[in-house]
Scaffold this motif. Structure first.
Motif, mmCIF file in Angstrom:
data_model
loop_
_atom_site.group_PDB
_atom_site.id
_atom_site.type_symbol
_atom_site.label_atom_id
_atom_site.label_comp_id
_atom_site.label_asym_id
_atom_site.label_seq_id
_atom_site.Cartn_x
_atom_site.Cartn_y
_atom_site.Cartn_z
ATOM 1 N N ILE A 393 0.822 -1.213 0.101
ATOM 2 C CA ILE A 393 0.164 -0.147 0.272
ATOM 3 C C ILE A 393 0.558 1.295 -0.116
ATOM 4 O O ILE A 393 0.516 2.306 -0.959
ATOM 5 N N HIS A 394 1.900 1.383 0.862
ATOM 6 C CA HIS A 394 2.504 2.416 0.742
ATOM 7 C C HIS A 394 2.954 2.781 -0.940
ATOM 8 O O HIS A 394 3.402 3.850 -0.735
ATOM 9 N N ARG A 395 3.937 1.543 -1.118
ATOM 10 C CA ARG A 395 4.352 1.735 -2.649
ATOM 11 C C ARG A 395 3.494 2.217 -3.522
ATOM 12 O O ARG A 395 3.186 3.210 -4.564
ATOM 13 N N LEU A 396 2.715 1.611 -3.600
ATOM 14 C CA LEU A 396 1.139 2.221 -3.950
ATOM 15 C C LEU A 396 0.804 3.746 -3.984
ATOM 16 O O LEU A 396 0.489 4.233 -4.576
ATOM 17 N N ASP A 405 11.034 10.934 10.236
ATOM 18 C CA ASP A 405 10.418 9.525 9.686
ATOM 19 C C ASP A 405 8.904 9.471 9.654
ATOM 20 O O ASP A 405 8.063 7.813 9.930
ATOM 21 N N ARG A 406 8.146 10.482 9.443
ATOM 22 C CA ARG A 406 6.842 9.502 9.243
ATOM 23 C C ARG A 406 6.788 10.144 7.716
ATOM 24 O O ARG A 406 6.895 10.334 6.789
ATOM 25 N N PRO A 407 5.626 8.607 7.560
ATOM 26 C CA PRO A 407 5.203 8.843 6.385
ATOM 27 C C PRO A 407 4.785 10.091 5.823
ATOM 28 O O PRO A 407 3.289 10.640 6.254
ATOM 29 N N VAL A 408 4.608 10.596 3.893
ATOM 30 C CA VAL A 408 3.875 11.594 3.421
ATOM 31 C C VAL A 408 3.658 11.063 1.985
ATOM 32 O O VAL A 408 4.903 10.288 0.818
ATOM 33 N N PHE A 409 3.104 10.942 1.853
ATOM 34 C CA PHE A 409 1.883 10.243 0.890
ATOM 35 C C PHE A 409 1.527 11.139 -0.750
ATOM 36 O O PHE A 409 0.955 11.950 -0.203
ATOM 37 N N LYS A 410 2.410 10.876 -1.423
ATOM 38 C CA LYS A 410 2.067 11.541 -3.019
ATOM 39 C C LYS A 410 0.572 11.095 -3.138
ATOM 40 O O LYS A 410 0.208 12.477 -4.268
ATOM 41 N N ARG A 411 0.161 9.986 -3.609
ATOM 42 C CA ARG A 411 -1.146 9.714 -4.049
ATOM 43 C C ARG A 411 -1.818 10.521 -2.823
ATOM 44 O O ARG A 411 -1.931 9.948 -2.209
ATOM 45 N N SER A 437 -5.671 6.892 4.319
ATOM 46 C CA SER A 437 -4.677 7.295 3.548
ATOM 47 C C SER A 437 -5.516 6.581 1.898
ATOM 48 O O SER A 437 -5.041 7.501 0.558
ATOM 49 N N LEU A 438 -5.710 5.840 2.306
ATOM 50 C CA LEU A 438 -5.729 4.548 1.127
ATOM 51 C C LEU A 438 -7.162 4.882 0.607
ATOM 52 O O LEU A 438 -7.171 4.931 -0.396
ATOM 53 N N LEU A 439 -8.395 5.464 1.539
ATOM 54 C CA LEU A 439 -9.233 5.920 0.682
ATOM 55 C C LEU A 439 -9.579 6.976 0.034
ATOM 56 O O LEU A 439 -10.067 7.561 -1.054
ATOM 57 N N GLN A 440 -8.188 7.488 1.033
ATOM 58 C CA GLN A 440 -8.313 9.490 0.629
ATOM 59 C C GLN A 440 -7.712 9.604 -1.024
ATOM 60 O O GLN A 440 -7.901 10.198 -1.749
ATOM 61 N N ALA A 441 -7.241 8.868 -1.624
ATOM 62 C CA ALA A 441 -6.131 8.868 -2.575
ATOM 63 C C ALA A 441 -7.302 7.934 -4.090
ATOM 64 O O ALA A 441 -6.773 7.667 -5.343
#
Length: 733
Positions: A393-396, A405-411, A437-441
């Motif tokens: 999911i992170h790579r997607l 070191d907190r995740p920030v998603f481009k999508r 985060s996944l649903l937002q994208a």
């Protein structure tokens, strides 16, 4: 043995050989008179050219020789023009390089530091330095010395250099005043400083902070622990007050008053659920509310409607030589017609077959399909079962990591995914933050198929997403319950379904794939596990300990915990020898030939395949074998299936021995043979779905080592899955 004597060194930093930006650990070369000394320790933003006074002890490193281990240090301001030049030319002040340093020193000489700090307009008289650049140089100069002054002030109260840097990053130049007034602010921000450490710092201060600061920080600590360690997204208010009163040694009335203040400030959120008030950390409330809101939007604006014809399904059956069960047909039809589905079921019920049927029909519609799973191993398994590439999911979501070191998603909402159908596997492992985060994208009109087994362990992170989505009744759910004939012959499958149904597994069959070896105490159980792993299973079944056998432990601790068993199994199947290189990292010793597991997602590690293909990313749960160790560079080459990657010593902190792993770490994986200790299981881990999850990791052979009584205790206890969460309630609103 006598303790090493503390000594003092004065010198100049000539070179920085290594620096860990996260914790400040640094290897320096110090010029002392005519000698070059290697010094190691924790330093804040130290630069080449600085004059330092070090206190510490001499040590000897088996590879690098004599080193000075620094316990404390003081900076001494460069005094001569030459020292000033060396300091600036080395890049100590951002915006000044060697050429600019030469111009500054030639013009201002030993007045340089005064000019840098107080007179940017004079600095701007130098050719090539504009007034804007001069002011920026002044800002960087002051910032650097602010950190140093803060360190000098705060180290007096026992704060480490890393903690001082964290305080500066949180509070800027006001760090000293803020810490002196309220050290508990340190644990309310993302500084890495916990509540108990803040209490220790508070006790060292000349004036004790207000008790209200301590109580509010303690309340937030309890709610954070509840969220991150126990997986609850909220806590009943009356329970929070009781815990706080006992933990902080205060009255419940005091806890109640300070809880109200945290609600007023927005740190906490309150919500009444089933006539009971619950308290949330604000971020957890936002995540569960965001999931609920997004699901409702997806249902309000569904994907374009389509219709599945019986002939389409029959055509797949004919081509693949299969016959779908009625519930499988229902799942395929729902996925195609409605575009949103939760598909759940235990082992042997045909989830993969159903999923492949859905994929075939999506492809017939020429949809752009994305496949994802929460971990690297789960994604790899999904790829193998479907024949199509699956990503984490992170790579997607095209993750990047910020400076903490907190995740920030481009999508995200503004830059959604470009797929027309998303199939998400192992949903039981997905926590509220990642799912939000996944649903937002997810773009409008995208079909969403979620697959999982709700009887497995809940996610390591917060929430119980899959179970809450199912219980809400808002989404179409198809549960596969029929065990197919080819799976019915397996005791692994049969016993998995018995366990989840609250029945004791069959333990007296001698001709199956599921066995109990009775052992009454942890010591004999550990001995038996070692024999099975190192000799009996390889001899009887030709299993490879590295590739085929996995020990799964309820806990890390104890005689039958993963930490102890890893040491035992390593000594048996990969003992030390003169031919095998070793590297010690923390309390672990890694050896060429060791089976290891990556314990965190690391998207920066570069890997290469034998055909020359390269990529980045080694993920939490990936299992590999150490192929080579370079003693001089302190690196290890690890092969994960068909990918080979080189790990620096610091990166090996995220790697552990994997002869034995916890059941939690095994989620999303399958192994030909699994051995599990079930004796003296810790009470907080003695529950049904931990046993069920372990059993469903085994493909060909499952061996329990322990007692029938302990197994029955685990089967009888189904309470662990009960987490406080609000997602179901939010979905029903």
């Amino acid at each position: 043995m006598d303790e090493a004597k503390t000594e003092f060194l004065n010198g100049t930093v000539e070179d920085i050989k290594f620096r860990n930006e996260q914790n400040g650990y640094t290897v320096l070369e110090i010029g002392c008179d005519d000698e070059l000394v290697t010094a190691v320790g924790t330093f804040s933003d130290i630069s080449v050219g600085e004059s330092v006074k070090l206190s510490g002890v001499w040590t000897f490193h088996h590879t690098f020789g004599r080193q000075f281990k620094v316990e404390a240090f003081e900076r001494e301001m460069p005094a001569t023009a030459e020292q000033l030049y060396n300091y600036l030319a080395a890049g100590a002040v951002k915006g000044i390089g060697p050429a600019t340093a030469t111009k500054i020193i030639e013009k201002f000489g030993e007045d340089t530091f005064d000019i840098l700090e107080n007179y940017p307009e004079r600095l701007a008289t130098i050719k090539g330095i504009s007034m804007e650049k001069a002011e920026k140089i002044q800002e960087n100069f002051k910032k650097q010395f602010a950190v140093r002054n803060i360190m000098i002030a705060l180290e007096t109260y026992g704060m480490t250099p890393r903690e001082c840097i964290a305080a500066y990053e949180a509070f800027g130049s006001n760090a000293v005043e803020r810490v002196l007034k309220n050290p508990f602010e340190l644990c309310e921000r993302e500084t890495g400083i916990g509540f108990e450490r803040a209490e220790t710092i508070a006790e060292a201060l000349p004036n004790p902070p207000e008790n209200a600061f301590r109580v509010r920080a303690g309340l937030q600590h309890i709610v954070r622990q509840n969220l991150y360690s126990n997986g609850h997204t909220c806590i009943p208010r009356e329970k929070l007050l009781k815990i706080a009163a006992a933990y902080l040694n205060i009255s419940e009335d005091t806890a109640d008053i300070e809880t109200d203040k945290l609600l007023e400030s927005g740190a906490f959120v309150s919500k009444e659920l089933s006539a009971r008030e619950f308290i949330f950390q604000a971020s957890a409330y936002r995540d569960e509310k965001a999931i609920s809101d997004r699901i409702k939007i997806l249902l309000r604006f569904p994907p374009p409607q389509s219709e599945t014809f019986q002939k389409d399904i029959e055509k797949i059956e004919k081509e693949d030589g299969i016959t779908y069960a009625e519930t499988q047909r229902e799942a395929i039809k729902t996925a195609i017609d409605r575009g949103i589905l939760i598909l759940t079921g235990g082992p042997g019920t045909g989830k993969t077959t159903t999923l492949n049927g859905i994929l075939r029909l999506f492809e017939k519609q020429e949809l752009d399909i994305a496949l994802a799973a929460p971990t690297g191993r789960a994604a790899k398994r999904m790829t193998e079962l479907t024949g199509r590439e699956a990503k984490t999911i992170h790579r997607l979501l095209e993750v990047e990591w910020d400076d903490r070191d907190r995740p920030v998603f481009k999508r995200n909402l503004r830059n959604p995914l470009e797929c027309e159908a998303l199939i998400l596997d192992e949903l039981s492992m997905v926590d509220i933050s990642l799912f939000a985060s996944l649903l937002q994208a997810l773009p409008f009109g995208c079909r969403l198929i979620m697959v999982g087994d709700s009887d497995q362990l809940p996610p390591v992170g917060a929430g119980n997403v899959l179970a809450d989505l199912i219980k809400s009744g808002l989404l179409p759910v198809v549960q596969l319950t029929e065990v197919f004939r080819q799976a019915m012959g397996s005791l692994i499958v049969t016993n998995a379904h018995r366990i989840v149904g609250g029945e004791a597994p069959v333990l007296d069959r001698k001709d199956g794939d599921f066995f109990l070896l009775e052992r009454r105490n942890p010591y004999t159980a550990a001995q038996t596990i070692a024999e099975l792993y190192a000799k009996r299973l390889p001899d009887a079944y030709k299993y490879s300990p590295q590739n085929d056998i996995q020990v799964l432990c309820p806990s890390k601790k104890g005689e039958t915990g993963s930490v102890h068993l890893n040491k035992v199994l390593q000594s048996l199947v990969n003992p030390p020898s003169e031919e095998k290189k070793e590297l010690t990292v923390g309390f672990r010793t890694f050896r060429v030939g060791d089976k290891v597991m990556q314990t965190k997602n690391n998207y920066d590690i570069v890997w290469e395949k034998a055909d020359g293909e390269t990529g980045e990313g080694i993920f939490n749960g990936d299992i590999g074998v150490i192929e080579n160790i370079d003693i001089h560079t302190e690196t290890a080459q690890i092969c994960f299936d068909d990918r080979s990657a080189v790990f620096a010593k610091e990166q090996l902190l995220e790697v552990d021995l994997a002869y034995a792993v916890t059941v939690h770490k095994s989620q999303g994986s399958e192994f030909p043979a699994v051995i599990m200790p079930v004796v003296s299981v810790l009470p907080n881990l003695c529950y049904r779905n931990l046993l069920y999850t372990a059993v469903t990791r085994a493909k060909q052979l499952m061996i329990l080592v322990g007692t029938p009584q302990e197994i029955q205790k685990m089967v009888d206890n189904d309470k662990k899955t009960r987490r406080y969460s609000a997602l179901e309630a939010f979905l029903r609103e």
